[in-house]
Design a protein around this motif. Structure first.
Motif, PDB file in Angstrom:
ATOM      1  N   VAL A 207      82.856  23.938  54.765  1.00 24.46           N
ATOM      2  CA  VAL A 207      81.446  23.928  54.357  1.00 24.46           C
ATOM      3  C   VAL A 207      80.645  24.938  55.177  1.00 24.46           C
ATOM      4  O   VAL A 207      80.759  24.991  56.407  1.00 24.46           O
ATOM      5  CB  VAL A 207      80.845  22.515  54.542  1.00 24.46           C
ATOM      6  CG1 VAL A 207      79.355  22.502  54.186  1.00 24.46           C
ATOM      7  CG2 VAL A 207      81.606  21.504  53.693  1.00 24.46           C
ATOM      8  N   CYS A 212      74.418  24.726  52.955  1.00 23.17           N
ATOM      9  CA  CYS A 212      74.392  23.326  52.504  1.00 23.17           C
ATOM     10  C   CYS A 212      72.969  22.762  52.534  1.00 23.17           C
ATOM     11  O   CYS A 212      72.227  22.964  53.496  1.00 23.17           O
ATOM     12  CB  CYS A 212      75.301  22.510  53.423  1.00 23.17           C
ATOM     13  SG  CYS A 212      75.194  20.741  53.145  1.00 23.17           S
ATOM     14  N   ILE A 213      72.617  22.033  51.462  1.00 18.77           N
ATOM     15  CA  ILE A 213      71.283  21.419  51.408  1.00 18.77           C
ATOM     16  C   ILE A 213      71.379  19.898  51.589  1.00 18.77           C
ATOM     17  O   ILE A 213      70.427  19.163  51.325  1.00 18.77           O
ATOM     18  CB  ILE A 213      70.580  21.752  50.072  1.00 18.77           C
ATOM     19  CG1 ILE A 213      71.474  21.324  48.894  1.00 18.77           C
ATOM     20  CG2 ILE A 213      70.191  23.227  49.995  1.00 18.77           C
ATOM     21  CD1 ILE A 213      70.792  21.423  47.535  1.00 18.77           C
ATOM     22  N   CYS A 251      79.358  21.069  44.130  1.00 16.77           N
ATOM     23  CA  CYS A 251      78.345  21.586  45.058  1.00 16.77           C
ATOM     24  C   CYS A 251      77.348  22.483  44.305  1.00 16.77           C
ATOM     25  O   CYS A 251      77.738  23.491  43.706  1.00 16.77           O
ATOM     26  CB  CYS A 251      79.008  22.368  46.188  1.00 16.77           C
ATOM     27  SG  CYS A 251      77.781  23.048  47.335  1.00 16.77           S
ATOM     28  N   ILE A 256      80.648  25.395  49.555  1.00 19.20           N
ATOM     29  CA  ILE A 256      82.020  25.026  49.958  1.00 19.20           C
ATOM     30  C   ILE A 256      83.007  26.092  49.482  1.00 19.20           C
ATOM     31  O   ILE A 256      83.008  26.471  48.313  1.00 19.20           O
ATOM     32  CB  ILE A 256      82.432  23.663  49.349  1.00 19.20           C
ATOM     33  CG1 ILE A 256      81.399  22.588  49.702  1.00 19.20           C
ATOM     34  CG2 ILE A 256      83.811  23.240  49.843  1.00 19.20           C
ATOM     35  CD1 ILE A 256      81.676  21.235  49.068  1.00 19.20           C
TER      36      ILE A 256
HETATM   37  S1  SF4 Z   1      77.623  19.279  47.668  1.00 18.45           S
HETATM   38 FE1  SF4 Z   1      77.309  21.201  48.737  1.00 18.45          FE
HETATM   39  S2  SF4 Z   1      75.160  21.162  49.236  1.00 18.45           S
HETATM   40 FE2  SF4 Z   1      75.680  19.090  48.692  1.00 18.45          FE
HETATM   41  S3  SF4 Z   1      76.192  18.128  50.645  1.00 18.45           S
HETATM   42 FE3  SF4 Z   1      78.092  18.908  49.819  1.00 18.45          FE
HETATM   43  S4  SF4 Z   1      78.303  20.938  50.699  1.00 18.45           S
HETATM   44 FE4  SF4 Z   1      76.211  20.338  50.998  1.00 18.45          FE
END
Ligand code: SF4
Ligand code: SF4
Length: 434
Positions: A207, A212-213, A251, A256
């Protein structure tokens, strides 16, 4: 040498070869006179009615004698399947195994292979079964024979390595695949020269925390808790990841990426004329199936090999299913002890669940112990061979030697076992393709 030969074809309906059951159980035999330039029907011989002694797992000799008497004047016999009495027929008649079909067609196939038949007839007591089946159809591929057992230590690798050596000795091109990747030991017996090594990995998520949000979508879809959301941070546990790719797909911000995690090593080489492939799982690693898949995939690219001997992991769980799932025949190795038979019971349930053809080899057989025979009789499973409880076999094993390489007197038994296994696997493969 004669110019034409009398050949008997086993049939129940008088038109087609008997294709369910052994030659010796045919209702009658169609006799053809076959020469280089002509094929003619000579007549019928009714089979003798002999009440077979079912406890004789190597075939009832009275039945073999009765068939020999009925077919006294014929030079050769042909069938889709033979039983264990083939060993009593071979010294006196050439035996041919054929595809299902009409007697007329079968006689023509024999005619077109007359030179091979003559060679076998001339060999007398040294004859081998003449295989006239057509496996050249596209997609027929190599025969896949898996050697499995409900538990470790029953002699699975002993049987698998011997089968590979016998196949090689008979001039068949063979690949030995050690899919027991947690504890591979086939190499100790076959002593291959390894020429290629490659890591086998699984894609696992990595990740990018800056992108990442923290929406938590990835953690929600993961069935294995291999990616979790803790406060405002995403943590990954690669050892738990099954590489399904779900988290990457959900995602919303492409935070990712997949990176490889090595689970083991695939090694490939040659053991004499045997192509050798095995996997070595990393210590402490639990993800055996991907490495087993890699071993199986590697064998697919292995040229014109016509036989694969798959040494499966013990047990009845995912790794063994990955190893044997597409086998043409599964040979279940057991020993005649309460533990051995208990685990054989589980293994039989597994192969039946998977719809796989299977036979049993009893290892460490003792003449005064009928427990495996009685058990297999009850379960309706054929015992294809019994390997005696011989101290010399154990001693050879402890020196890293096989029966084929160290005990000459077992060579004939092992060749018979191999031929019976091969015929059974081939017959079922042909039937599935028809
Ligand atoms: S789906 Fe993507 S944006 Fe959402 S928590 Fe997981 S890594 Fe982060
Ligand atoms: S790839 Fe599948 S198993 Fe691995 S972390 Fe993502 S969702 Fe979980």
């Amino acid at each position: 040498m004669k110019e034409s030969f009398l050949v008997a074809f086993g049939t129940d309906d008088g038109e087609t070869l008997r294709d369910k059951g052994h030659f010796g159980d045919s209702q009658k035999f169609g006799i053809y006179k076959i020469g280089k330039d002509s094929v003619s029907f000579v007549g019928w011989r009714e089979n003798a009615k002999v009440e077979e002694d079912e406890t004789q797992i190597h075939g009832d000799p009275r039945k073999a004698n009765a068939v020999k008497a009925v077919l006294k004047e014929v030079d050769a016999v042909a069938s889709v399947e033979f039983g264990p009495n083939i060993k009593r027929l071979l010294p006196v008649k050439a035996c041919m195994i054929m595809d299902p079909g009409t007697l007329e067609h079968a006689a023509r196939v024999v005619q077109s292979n007359l030179d091979r038949l003559v060679l076998e007839i001339e060999k007398g007591e040294q004859r081998k079964v003449l295989d006239l089946r057509d496996l050249s159809k596209e997609g027929s591929g190599p025969l896949r024979i898996a050697i499995a057992s409900g538990k470790g230590g029953t002699g699975k690798t002993t049987v698998a390595t011997c089968l590979a050596q016998v196949a090689e000795g008979l001039g068949h091109s063979v690949t030995y695949l050690d899919c027991d990747v947690e504890e591979p030991n086939g190499h100790l017996f076959l002593k291959p020269e390894i020429t290629e090594r490659m890591p086998v990995g699984l894609p696992v998520p990595k990740v990018d925390q800056d992108t990442c949000i923290c929406c938590g979508e990835c953690a929600e879809i993961c069935q294995y808790s291999a990616i979790v959301c803790v406060k405002d941070k995403i943590l990954t546990f690669p050892d738990l990841c099954h590489s399904c790719g779900g988290c990457v797909r959900v995602c919303p911000v492409d935070a990712i990426e997949e990176v490889p995690r090595t689970v083991g090593t695939l090694e490939q080489g040659k053991a004499g004329g045997i192509d050798f492939i095995h996997g070595r799982l990393n210590i402490g690693e639990v993800m055996a199936p991907p490495l087993i898949k890699a071993v199986r995939e590697r064998a697919k690219n292995n040229g014109n090999v016509n036989m694969q001997i798959i040494d499966a992991p013990p047990g009845t769980s995912c790794p063994v299913i990955t190893a044997i799932g597409d086998a043409d025949l599964v040979v279940l190795v057991t020993e005649p002890t309460p533990f051995g038979l208990n685990d054989l019971d589980l293994a039989i349930d597994m192969v039946r669940e998977l719809g796989l053809k299977h036979v049993v080899v009893v290892n460490r057989h003792e003449d005064d112990n009928n427990s495996a025979r009685e058990f297999c009789n009850q379960k309706g499973v054929e015992i294809i061979a019994e390997i005696p409880d011989d101290r010399r076999i154990a001693e050879a094993y402890s020196r890293g030697e096989t029966m084929v390489s160290s005990l000459e007197e077992y060579k004939g038994i092992l060749e018979d076992m191999y031929e019976m296994i091969r015929h059974k696997a081939q017959r079922d493969k042909v039937k599935r393709q028809v």
